[in-house]
Design an enzyme around this catalytic site. Sequence first.
Site, short mmCIF file in Angstrom:
data_model
loop_
_atom_site.label_atom_id
_atom_site.label_comp_id
_atom_site.label_asym_id
_atom_site.label_seq_id
_atom_site.Cartn_x
_atom_site.Cartn_y
_atom_site.Cartn_z
N ASN A 183 6.23 0.37 -3.71
CA ASN A 183 7.68 0.20 -3.52
C ASN A 183 8.01 -1.11 -4.31
O ASN A 183 9.35 -1.42 -4.77
CB ASN A 183 7.87 -0.45 -1.89
CG ASN A 183 6.97 -1.40 -1.50
OD1 ASN A 183 5.85 -1.78 -2.21
ND2 ASN A 183 7.13 -2.13 -0.37
N LYS A 228 -4.76 -1.13 -10.56
CA LYS A 228 -4.47 0.18 -10.25
C LYS A 228 -3.15 0.35 -9.57
O LYS A 228 -3.17 -0.21 -8.32
CB LYS A 228 -5.50 0.87 -9.72
CG LYS A 228 -5.51 2.04 -9.47
CD LYS A 228 -6.25 3.06 -8.20
CE LYS A 228 -5.74 3.01 -7.00
NZ LYS A 228 -4.56 3.59 -6.63
N GLU A 245 5.29 1.96 11.88
CA GLU A 245 6.12 1.61 10.72
C GLU A 245 6.79 2.89 10.30
O GLU A 245 5.87 3.92 9.88
CB GLU A 245 5.09 0.93 9.86
CG GLU A 245 5.99 0.54 8.36
CD GLU A 245 4.91 -0.48 7.55
OE1 GLU A 245 5.64 -1.34 6.85
OE2 GLU A 245 3.77 0.14 7.37
N GLY A 266 -0.75 -2.23 0.54
CA GLY A 266 -0.49 -1.04 1.02
C GLY A 266 -0.75 -0.80 2.67
O GLY A 266 -0.40 -1.64 3.39
N SER A 267 -1.09 0.23 2.95
CA SER A 267 -1.42 0.58 4.23
C SER A 267 -2.48 0.03 5.01
O SER A 267 -3.29 -0.40 4.32
CB SER A 267 -1.01 2.15 4.64
OG SER A 267 -2.46 2.82 4.03
N VAL A 268 -2.36 -0.12 6.46
CA VAL A 268 -3.40 -0.48 7.13
C VAL A 268 -4.91 0.33 6.96
O VAL A 268 -5.84 -0.29 6.98
CB VAL A 268 -2.85 -0.95 8.72
CG1 VAL A 268 -4.40 -1.15 9.81
CG2 VAL A 268 -1.94 -1.84 8.73
N PRO A 269 -4.77 1.55 7.22
CA PRO A 269 -5.78 2.40 7.19
C PRO A 269 -6.72 2.22 5.78
O PRO A 269 -7.66 2.21 5.78
CB PRO A 269 -5.49 3.83 7.24
CG PRO A 269 -3.95 3.69 8.03
CD PRO A 269 -3.64 2.46 7.58
N THR A 270 -5.72 2.30 4.57
CA THR A 270 -6.50 1.89 3.43
C THR A 270 -6.86 0.68 3.19
O THR A 270 -7.99 0.33 2.67
CB THR A 270 -5.23 2.27 2.12
OG1 THR A 270 -4.86 3.69 2.55
CG2 THR A 270 -5.87 2.30 0.76
N GLU A 286 -0.17 -14.45 -0.93
CA GLU A 286 0.18 -14.33 -2.47
C GLU A 286 1.47 -15.15 -2.48
O GLU A 286 2.22 -15.36 -1.49
CB GLU A 286 0.82 -12.78 -2.71
CG GLU A 286 -0.19 -11.83 -2.75
CD GLU A 286 -0.03 -10.38 -3.05
OE1 GLU A 286 1.00 -10.02 -2.52
OE2 GLU A 286 -0.93 -9.74 -3.81
N CYS A 312 7.47 -3.71 3.56
CA CYS A 312 6.43 -3.91 4.44
C CYS A 312 7.12 -4.91 5.53
O CYS A 312 6.70 -4.79 6.69
CB CYS A 312 5.18 -4.29 3.92
SG CYS A 312 5.25 -5.49 2.69
N GLU A 340 -2.54 -7.37 1.96
CA GLU A 340 -1.20 -7.40 2.39
C GLU A 340 -0.91 -6.15 2.92
O GLU A 340 -0.46 -5.06 2.06
CB GLU A 340 -0.17 -7.84 1.20
CG GLU A 340 0.78 -8.45 1.71
CD GLU A 340 1.88 -7.41 1.73
OE1 GLU A 340 2.16 -6.69 2.93
OE2 GLU A 340 2.50 -6.92 0.69
#
Length: 555
Positions: free
Chosen positions: A218, A241, A452, A293-297, A529, A349, A315
Amino acid sequence: MKLRRHVLPSYASVKFPFKLKRADIAIFKICKSLFVLSEVYNVFLLRMAQQPLLSLPEFQSVSTGTLLVKEPLNFWGGARVKPKDTKNSEPVYEPATGRVLCDMIPCGEEEVDEAIKSAHSAYLKWSKLSGMERARFMLEAARIIRERRDEIARAEVANNGKSITEAQVDIDVAWQCIEYYAGIAPTLSGQHIQLPGGSFAYTRREPLGVCVGIGAWNYPFQIAAWKSAPAMACGNAMVFKPSPMTPVTAVMLAEIYKEAGVPDGLFNVVQGGAETGGLLCHHPMVAKVSFTGSVPTGKKIMEMAAKGVKQVTLELGGKSPLIIFKDCELENAIKGALMANFLTQGEVCCNGTRVFVQREIMPQFLEEVVKRTKAIPVGDPMCEATRMGALISKPHMEKVLGFIKQAKEQGAKVLCGGEQFVPNDPKLKDGYFVSPCVLDNCRDDMTCVKEEIFGPVMSVLPFDTEEEVLQRANNTTFGLASGVFTRDIARAHRVAENLQAGTCYINNYNVGPVEVPFGGYKMSGFGRENGQVTIEYYSQLKTVVVEMGDVESIF
């Protein structure tokens, strides 16, 4: 232009098993000269092949549907690097048109290792510079970004789909972030502690080494700057990355850092998805991983980093509450709600997607919010008048539309939008556009309120009392951001204190100065951050104890 010294040895230093004639020596000299010329030509060709992306004709005047990127998008050792294996390449689409923009070719183990070793080599040089010396390079990078803001922004729009107006702000935030940490770099210091008998101790703030940054789609360029600037200010190197869906503009940042004069390898870009991310997290030379990124990742990254006891900043996602009291300045509250839900097509987010409105003002609020939401110009993101562009991908668009359909099935009422939008411009007919949506008649137990969505969907819920709304606002596993609109200054600070979130906006929403820390509570992550505190997450303290007298020993 630097050439390798002693490309061929001097004829005088070569021992031949026979005596050379003058003609032989002359031929040898000619061959040597030709070889050197060949080397010069090869370096020239390499330089020509490695023109920065922003210097290439296709990036000079990017418009919707025109950009096609064929250059390699890996970068380490100060140059773009061709992938070793193209069999796993994935197409990357331009969100506004649905056409292929480029191919994303993931890095394998050997390439990740090369990038990290390149970063480590640069770190050994960079970490020995003073903070003032590092600052000069960073300020130069910020200057270059500032001058090329519009070209970078247009490339960002082509890759991400957001409006050019927003993209320009993102690029401004990026150079401001680098400039901010350039200012902090010379101030990094430790502490002196006086001990008994004239002895003393002091602390040294030292870099971590090679840091890994893993970005989201994003805010591709901005996140790369947010992660690299504090890391570099502290003396670290970084391997970054990008998201596999937005691989382009991080390479531009790498080339800008190179142009600014930093050591080759200080900021590197490796492309790839989960497998490449895993290789980065597991690599023994990596000291820290910062992920957006996402919570699972995020959970997987934390688990992988734990095996090497690496520092981690996460984050992650959010489902943030925005509380609007009846005593608010309603005009500001309405503008705040729109900013809290529809920036970057809702793909933010920290968006305040649970909008709690005190019951007495709900009718006025909904009437005006719906009116203004319907008036949001959706379409070609390169046009200055556009305020909402395209979602990042077709699968994501379908996911967002699926959330809206489910919300209706669970009893929510769509007051406006929530449908796939097809602009009049024929080149945009296959783009991933969704009309901004306002949902009424929402309940706390609905999926659209709990999960989300990451799209342009505002869920509005009524409330009666402060105590009630605080309990409901905090009833979530997330804790990234929150907001409150009220004229009552005591209530504003009381609510801010009791909201369980890393950021609370009072009478505003989604403002993010680089001087202000940003990060989450609960499952929205940890670490920060931006702001001075981020220095703590990219450095480590060493304590040095100095004895000025004799050693006291019990032995």
